[in-house]
Design a protein around this motif. Structure first.
Motif, PDB file in Angstrom:
ATOM      1  N   ASP A  74       0.808  -1.223   0.000  1.00  0.00           N
ATOM      2  CA  ASP A  74       0.000   0.000   0.000  1.00  0.00           C
ATOM      3  C   ASP A  74       0.844   1.277   0.000  1.00  0.00           C
ATOM      4  N   THR A  75       1.962   1.266   0.718  1.00  0.00           N
ATOM      5  CA  THR A  75       2.746   2.498   0.835  1.00  0.00           C
ATOM      6  C   THR A  75       4.001   2.476  -0.029  1.00  0.00           C
ATOM      7  N   GLY A  76       4.485   1.286  -0.397  1.00  0.00           N
ATOM      8  CA  GLY A  76       5.750   1.188  -1.106  1.00  0.00           C
ATOM      9  C   GLY A  76       6.954   1.326  -0.186  1.00  0.00           C
ATOM     10  N   MET A  77       6.698   1.611   1.100  1.00  0.00           N
ATOM     11  CA  MET A  77       7.779   1.750   2.074  1.00  0.00           C
ATOM     12  C   MET A  77       8.223   0.373   2.563  1.00  0.00           C
ATOM     13  N   PRO A  78       9.514   0.239   2.923  1.00  0.00           N
ATOM     14  CA  PRO A  78       9.948  -1.050   3.452  1.00  0.00           C
ATOM     15  C   PRO A  78       9.226  -1.391   4.759  1.00  0.00           C
ATOM     16  N   ALA A  79       9.101  -2.688   5.018  1.00  0.00           N
ATOM     17  CA  ALA A  79       8.368  -3.133   6.216  1.00  0.00           C
ATOM     18  C   ALA A  79       8.960  -2.538   7.484  1.00  0.00           C
ATOM     19  N   GLU A  80      10.284  -2.309   7.479  1.00  0.00           N
ATOM     20  CA  GLU A  80      10.932  -1.803   8.694  1.00  0.00           C
ATOM     21  C   GLU A  80      10.420  -0.407   9.070  1.00  0.00           C
ATOM     22  N   LEU A 139       7.551   0.336   9.577  1.00  0.00           N
ATOM     23  CA  LEU A 139       6.502   0.160  10.583  1.00  0.00           C
ATOM     24  C   LEU A 139       7.057   0.215  12.004  1.00  0.00           C
ATOM     25  N   GLY A 140       8.379   0.074  12.124  1.00  0.00           N
ATOM     26  CA  GLY A 140       9.035   0.206  13.422  1.00  0.00           C
ATOM     27  C   GLY A 140       8.493  -0.789  14.431  1.00  0.00           C
ATOM     28  N   THR A 141       8.234  -0.277  15.631  1.00  0.00           N
ATOM     29  CA  THR A 141       7.794  -1.180  16.704  1.00  0.00           C
ATOM     30  C   THR A 141       6.344  -1.629  16.519  1.00  0.00           C
ATOM     31  N   ARG A 142       5.643  -1.030  15.542  1.00  0.00           N
ATOM     32  CA  ARG A 142       4.253  -1.471  15.293  1.00  0.00           C
ATOM     33  C   ARG A 142       4.210  -2.818  14.584  1.00  0.00           C
ATOM     34  N   LEU A 143       5.311  -3.190  13.923  1.00  0.00           N
ATOM     35  CA  LEU A 143       5.375  -4.456  13.184  1.00  0.00           C
ATOM     36  C   LEU A 143       5.243  -5.632  14.155  1.00  0.00           C
ATOM     37  N   VAL A 144       4.282  -6.534  13.904  1.00  0.00           N
ATOM     38  CA  VAL A 144       4.125  -7.675  14.824  1.00  0.00           C
ATOM     39  C   VAL A 144       4.289  -9.032  14.163  1.00  0.00           C
ATOM     40  N   SER A 145       4.054  -9.126  12.858  1.00  0.00           N
ATOM     41  CA  SER A 145       4.156 -10.443  12.235  1.00  0.00           C
ATOM     42  C   SER A 145       4.457 -10.329  10.754  1.00  0.00           C
ATOM     43  N   ALA A 146       5.124 -11.351  10.229  1.00  0.00           N
ATOM     44  CA  ALA A 146       5.331 -11.474   8.787  1.00  0.00           C
ATOM     45  C   ALA A 146       5.341 -12.968   8.490  1.00  0.00           C
ATOM     46  N   ASN A 147       4.364 -13.407   7.715  1.00  0.00           N
ATOM     47  CA  ASN A 147       4.256 -14.826   7.421  1.00  0.00           C
ATOM     48  C   ASN A 147       4.126 -15.044   5.918  1.00  0.00           C
TER      49      ASN A 147
END
Lengths: 99, 442
Positions: free
Chosen positions: B128-134, B136-144
């Motif tokens: 959606d944003t084209g920004m790297p997942a990182e 998201l900072g501390t909001r990132l909780v999962s990647a599967n």
């Protein structure tokens, strides 16, 4: 005549995209459905800007509409009551067709 | 000719259990598959695992296993499921423990691991944003990652009677057993496409046997209350017959099969899966008997180079409230209540990321205007997504205060507050995802 009288369908979601199938009950109604249930008419149902792609499955007398941008914010972040847009197919089935 | 009998025991995490018990008991199945994992579920499960490392799998795992395991073992039916969610290994141990507790010893339970790619996802751009997942900072909780059938095939070859996955692609839960039984090569695109088709048709369970289908007067479904779950009789060529147990409710017809074929499909000629790009554009259904539909014409093309990854992040809170108005002037009082709410929430407008108020019964579901007559009763629903939990609660509070400080006759307030786990997607090279199998025995 409403499309609902001669066709059925189901709605699914992926992210902000909704997909809506329209399937003729009877072969005799398929030409009418194929001619009138266009991507433009489906796009016009939505209040927001959407991009609609129509896929045709002639063997199954079915259309599959992929409506990008239909689901605001995506299913997981949406504030809509029907976040998945599961009911949207019935908005398509409300479409008026020449009898 | 060899035929594999494979059934669906659940189409979502909260699905009914009784129809799965019937299939385990009477289905003479080779495999019973439980598909229980939605996009958001795995992120929530990840949060549960962070809070307690022995958690993070499906809450109904033990109940489902207790309900079907004895019959499955008696009938030689192997179980495949994604109920492992964010913690397949803990789930496998739980299943082994449950089996032992039921006096069933020597049951081999496999966990398919490797879909959790939280440690590698940082540089990959989000859809959606084209920004790297990182970002998201501390909001990132999962990647599967959506993994394919290979781990399931390995587990079955190792003799597992129960196979527990996390984020495997839904159709792969069915394709795995079929590829294992028939020895399909990993580049036999046509058969992999057909196996994926069988999986796609079965993965939502009752959605092909008359569930999610009835429309009285136009599509009447017999005995929907006792709807049976589907099974497929699959041949070596990947073509199949979809059916259900005699005596169960529901129906398997051209219409139920066609609706399910197109469910959550975009381009029918290119259904992207980790094992294959399945092609449903020439699928044909033939009714060959009561509640028996033959499926043919599935095809496939070489698999994608990348795997889809579902990325979960904490995305604030949604506060929500509802209140009803009825009788003469119901719509006008509901609209007045909505206007009042909007004004009272003005001081918070910068803290509200998304806001919506609707009148249920008038305009809450479908887009566009209607010339339908006003209903006798309406229900105002108001929902707001906010970064702050307090502001989200305030929105729900302000709906409740409409009792005394709103229009006449408001009744039946309900309110809720939930944390939002947003799901976005990215794509990752296959080489970043290493699938493995770990086995425990009861």
């Amino acid at each position: 005549m409403k499309l609902h009288e001669i066709a059925h369908g189901r709605t699914g979601d992926k992210g902000t995209t909704s997909n809506i199938s329209v399937i003729a009950y009877h072969a005799k109604d398929w030409p009418l459905i194929e001619a009138h249930v266009t991507a433009e008419r489906v796009a016009a149902i939505f209040d927001r800007h959407v991009t609609v792609t129509r896929y045709v499955l002639p063997k199954l007398h079915a259309l599959n509409f992929v409506v990008e941008g239909a689901l605001e914010g995506g299913v997981t972040r949406s504030v809509a009551l029907d976040a998945h847009g599961k009911s949207l197919g019935f908005a398509v089935l409300e479409m008026e067709l020449p009898a | 000719m060899k035929t594999v009998r494979i059934g669906a025991g659940a189409g979502f995490g909260g699905d009914r259990i009784d129809p799965a018990v019937a299939l385990a008991r009477d289905g003479a199945l080779d495999y019973l598959v439980f598909e229980c994992l939605a996009e958001r579920t795995i992120a929530l499960a990840q949060l549960a695992r962070v809070a307690d490392p022995s958690e993070g799998y499906d809450k109904l795992l033990e109940r489902r296993i207790r309900a079907v395991l004895p019959d499955c073992l008696r009938n030689g039916t192997r179980i495949v499921t994604n109920m492992g969610a964010a913690n397949p290994w803990a789930a496998a141990q739980k299943v082994a423990e449950t089996a032992a507790d039921m006096g069933l010893t020597g049951v081999k339970v496999a966990a398919v691991l490797g879909d959790d790619v939280l440690g590698h996802v940082a540089p990959y751009p989000l859809d959606d944003t084209g920004m790297p997942a990182e970002a998201l900072g501390t909001r990132l909780v999962s990647a599967n990652a959506y993994i394919g059938s290979a781990g399931i095939v390995d587990a079955l070859q190792a003799g597992a009677q129960v196979v527990i996955c996390g984020r495997a692609a839904d159709p792969a839960l069915f394709l795995g057993p079929l590829a294992h039984e028939f020895g399909w090569a990993s580049d036999d695109w046509e058969r992999l496409g057909r196996g994926t088709l069988v999986g796609h048709l079965l993965e939502c369970a009752a959605q092909i046997t008359g569930g999610y289908f009835a429309d009285p007067g136009l599509k009447d479904v017999p005995d929907l209350a006792n709807v049976g779950y589907p099974l497929a009789e699959v041949g070596e060529d990947g073509n199949a017959v979809i059916t259900k147990l005699p005596g169960t409710g529901g129906q398997v017809t051209l219409a139920t099969c066609t609706e399910q074929l197109l469910y959550e499909i975009h381009d029918p000629a290119r259904y992207l899966q980790p094992d294959v790009v399945a092609d449903f554009s020439n699928v044909d259904f033939t009714e060959i008997g009561p509640d028996r539909v033959a499926v043919s014409g599935g095809a496939g093309h070489p698999r994608p180079e990348t795997l889809k990854v579902s990325v979960g992040s904490r995305d604030g809170w949604i506060g929500q409230g509802e209140i009803s108005y009825a009788g003469p002037g119901a719509v006008a009082r509901g609209r007045l209540a909505a206007d009042i709410l909007k004004e009272r929430l003005l001081p918070f407008q910068n803290a509200i990321a998304a806001y919506r108020s609707d009148l249920i019964g008038v305009d809450s579901i479908l887009p566009g205007d209607s010339d339908a007559p006003p209903p006798r009763e309406v229900r105002l629903r108001c929902a707001a997504r906010c970064d702050s939990r307090e502001v989200a609660e305030t929105v729900a509070d302000e709906v409740e205060t409409l009792y005394l400080c709103g229009p006449a006759g408001g009744g039946g307030v309900t309110r809720s507050l939930r944390e939002v786990i947003g799901i976005r997607s990215t794509f990752m090279p296959r080489s970043e995802v290493e699938v493995s199998v770990r086995i425990v025995e009861s």
